[in-house]
Structures are given as structure tokens and as C-alpha cells.
Design a protein around this motif. Structure first.
Motif, PDB file in Angstrom:
ATOM      1  N   LEU A 169       2.279   1.664  -3.504  1.00  0.00           N
ATOM      2  CA  LEU A 169       1.211   2.216  -4.336  1.00  0.00           C
ATOM      3  C   LEU A 169       1.012   3.696  -4.041  1.00  0.00           C
ATOM      4  CD1 LEU A 169      -1.142   1.898  -6.359  1.00  0.00           C
ATOM      5  CD2 LEU A 169      -2.587   1.225  -4.404  1.00  0.00           C
ATOM      6  N   THR A 189       5.628   1.937 -16.076  1.00  0.00           N
ATOM      7  CA  THR A 189       5.986   2.548 -14.803  1.00  0.00           C
ATOM      8  C   THR A 189       7.489   2.691 -14.604  1.00  0.00           C
ATOM      9  OG1 THR A 189       3.958   1.672 -13.866  1.00  0.00           O
ATOM     10  CG2 THR A 189       5.639   2.405 -12.309  1.00  0.00           C
ATOM     11  N   ALA A 214       6.129  -0.928  -9.000  1.00  0.00           N
ATOM     12  CA  ALA A 214       4.866  -0.382  -8.504  1.00  0.00           C
ATOM     13  C   ALA A 214       3.743  -0.392  -9.534  1.00  0.00           C
ATOM     14  CB  ALA A 214       5.089   1.050  -7.991  1.00  0.00           C
ATOM     15  N   GLY A 249      -0.284   3.357 -13.832  1.00  0.00           N
ATOM     16  CA  GLY A 249       0.621   2.216 -13.694  1.00  0.00           C
ATOM     17  C   GLY A 249       1.017   1.616 -15.024  1.00  0.00           C
ATOM     18  N   ARG A 262       3.719   5.732  -5.680  1.00  0.00           N
ATOM     19  CA  ARG A 262       3.500   5.840  -7.128  1.00  0.00           C
ATOM     20  C   ARG A 262       2.410   6.853  -7.437  1.00  0.00           C
ATOM     21  NH1 ARG A 262       0.398   1.210  -9.657  1.00  0.00           N
ATOM     22  NH2 ARG A 262      -1.181   2.758 -10.118  1.00  0.00           N
ATOM     23  N   TRP A 317       0.833  -1.211   0.000  1.00  0.00           N
ATOM     24  CA  TRP A 317       0.000   0.000   0.000  1.00  0.00           C
ATOM     25  C   TRP A 317       0.862   1.252   0.000  1.00  0.00           C
ATOM     26  CZ3 TRP A 317      -4.719  -0.613  -1.502  1.00  0.00           C
ATOM     27  CH2 TRP A 317      -5.345  -1.833  -1.292  1.00  0.00           C
ATOM     28  N   ILE A 332       1.033  -3.068  -9.117  1.00  0.00           N
ATOM     29  CA  ILE A 332       0.084  -2.933  -8.017  1.00  0.00           C
ATOM     30  C   ILE A 332      -1.077  -2.065  -8.507  1.00  0.00           C
ATOM     31  CG2 ILE A 332      -0.250  -2.153  -5.639  1.00  0.00           C
ATOM     32  CD1 ILE A 332       2.882  -2.295  -5.393  1.00  0.00           C
ATOM     33  N   LEU A 333      -2.188  -2.689  -8.810  1.00  0.00           N
ATOM     34  CA  LEU A 333      -3.374  -1.992  -9.322  1.00  0.00           C
ATOM     35  C   LEU A 333      -3.020  -1.083 -10.503  1.00  0.00           C
ATOM     36  CD1 LEU A 333      -5.134  -1.019  -5.953  1.00  0.00           C
ATOM     37  CD2 LEU A 333      -5.601  -2.994  -7.423  1.00  0.00           C
ATOM     38  N   GLY A 334      -2.151  -1.565 -11.376  1.00  0.00           N
ATOM     39  CA  GLY A 334      -1.732  -0.782 -12.529  1.00  0.00           C
ATOM     40  C   GLY A 334      -1.860  -1.563 -13.823  1.00  0.00           C
TER      41      GLY A 334
END
Length: 190
Positions: free
Chosen positions: A37, A114, A158, A111, A40, A34, A161-163
Motif C-alpha cells: 500500500l 491500478t 495493490a 486504487g 502504491r 502495508w 488494498i484500501l482501493g
């Protein structure tokens, strides 16, 4: 049957690097994802906002004044003076800085690409570090710290991660993951 990290002979959240015969090993907390993230997204927002502010400003962005007024004590003051007095280079910087900031910020926020975005963000911060040279309080300032944040974003991958980088890395071309077919993509994705 559940497989845990010890069954695989590795530990979860462990990272290790060997440079010049020195091995460094660390274990990240599960909440670290987290914070990576957050770094980023924070840098993405900051750069997107900075770039957009320059692009949408009523007056066109002009770097000449900044480049020619770098403190004389900066180790790169001569280079900056050359950049600021060379018309074609000023014109290049006038486009590269606002669009670079905007695209770096956009890449980090979604993301995508990156590592490449973080590399160029770190490079810009390195130039700002020398351009804003001030060592009265030591060699570490905000520009230097932001450079390290960009490098951390790149190092921790990064964008996975949710990217969008996670989706691109899983994309299959003729049944083979794209990054296995084109391994150099790992240098820009993540």
C-alpha cells in the motif's frame, strides 16, 4: 468452526510462480500488505504531483528539449532524436506526459484501474531510463528502480488494498461479479 490455511490445503501469504519450468515460491509477512500500500501511495503521490506541476506551471510543458538532448550513448538516442524533431510527436508528448503522470498518480492514489496505471507508469519509467541514460554507476538507477516498483504494485494487486478496485471487483451485474462476467478486467484492476 474456524478454517485455517492448512485446512484448505494452502498456506496463507504464500505466492508461487512457474516461468519456463522454474518455480519460485515465497511467503510474505503479514505486514507486507502495508508496504505494498505504501509503495502504491508513494508512486501515486509522486506522479500526481509531477503531472500537476507540469499542468499548473505558468509556461506550457515542452518535451522537445528533453527529447533532442538524450545522451548519445543511450541505445535509443536515435529514436528520441526522431521524437524530438517530429512536430506532431512533440505535441503528443507535451499532452501525454503531464496528463499521463497526473492520471497515473490519481489512479494509484485512489486504487482505481491500478494495474493499468502501474503498467503505464512502468512504461514511462522505462522511457525515462533510456532518456536519462547514465551507466557510470551501473545499469540500475532511480528510473529503473521506479519501473520495478510500478511492476510490483501491479503484480501484488495493490488496488485491492484500501482501493476502489476492490469495490469494482465485488460489484455484481445481474447477480454475477463484474470480473467474472468480464475476466479481462483483471488485467486493469487490482
Amino acid at each position: 468452526m474456524t478454517t485455517n490455511a492448512s485446512d484448505l490445503g494452502t498456506e496463507a501469504n504464500v505466492f508461487e510462480s512457474d516461468v519456463a519450468g522454474v518455480t519460485v515460491r515465497g511467503k510474505a509477512h503479514s505486514l507486507s500488505v502495508w508496504f505494498v500500500l505504501a509503495l502504491r501511495l508513494m508512486m501515486g503521490y509522486a506522479f500526481l504531483h509531477s503531472g500537476w506541476s507540469k499542468l499548473a506551471a505558468p509556461e506550457p510543458f515542452d518535451a522537445a528539449g528533453y527529447l533532442t538532448h538524450v545522451p548519445a550513448a543511450s541505445p535509443l538516442s536515435g529514436l528520441f532524436h526522431w521524437m524530438g524533431t517530429t512536430q506532431w510527436f512533440v505535441e503528443f508528448v507535451n499532452v501525454a506526459v503531464p496528463w499521463g503522470e497526473f492520471l497515473i498518480g490519481l489512479g494509484l492514489l485512489v486504487g482505481a484501474l491500478t494495474r493499468m496505471a502501474a503498467f503505464f507508469g512502468a512504461f514511462m519509467m522505462l522511457l525515462f531510463y533510456f532518456g536519462n541514460w547514465s551507466v557510470e554507476h551501473g545499469l540500475v538507477n532511480g528510473d529503473f528502480a521506479y519501473m520495478l516498483v510500478f511492476l510490483a504494485v501491479a503484480a501484488f494487486g495493490a488496488g485491492r488494498i484500501l482501493g476502489l478496485d476492490a469495490l469494482v471487483e465485488r460489484y455484481r451485474l445481474d447477480g454475477e461479479p463484474l470480473v467474472e462476467r468480464y475476466p479481462r478486467l483483471r488485467y486493469v484492476l487490482g
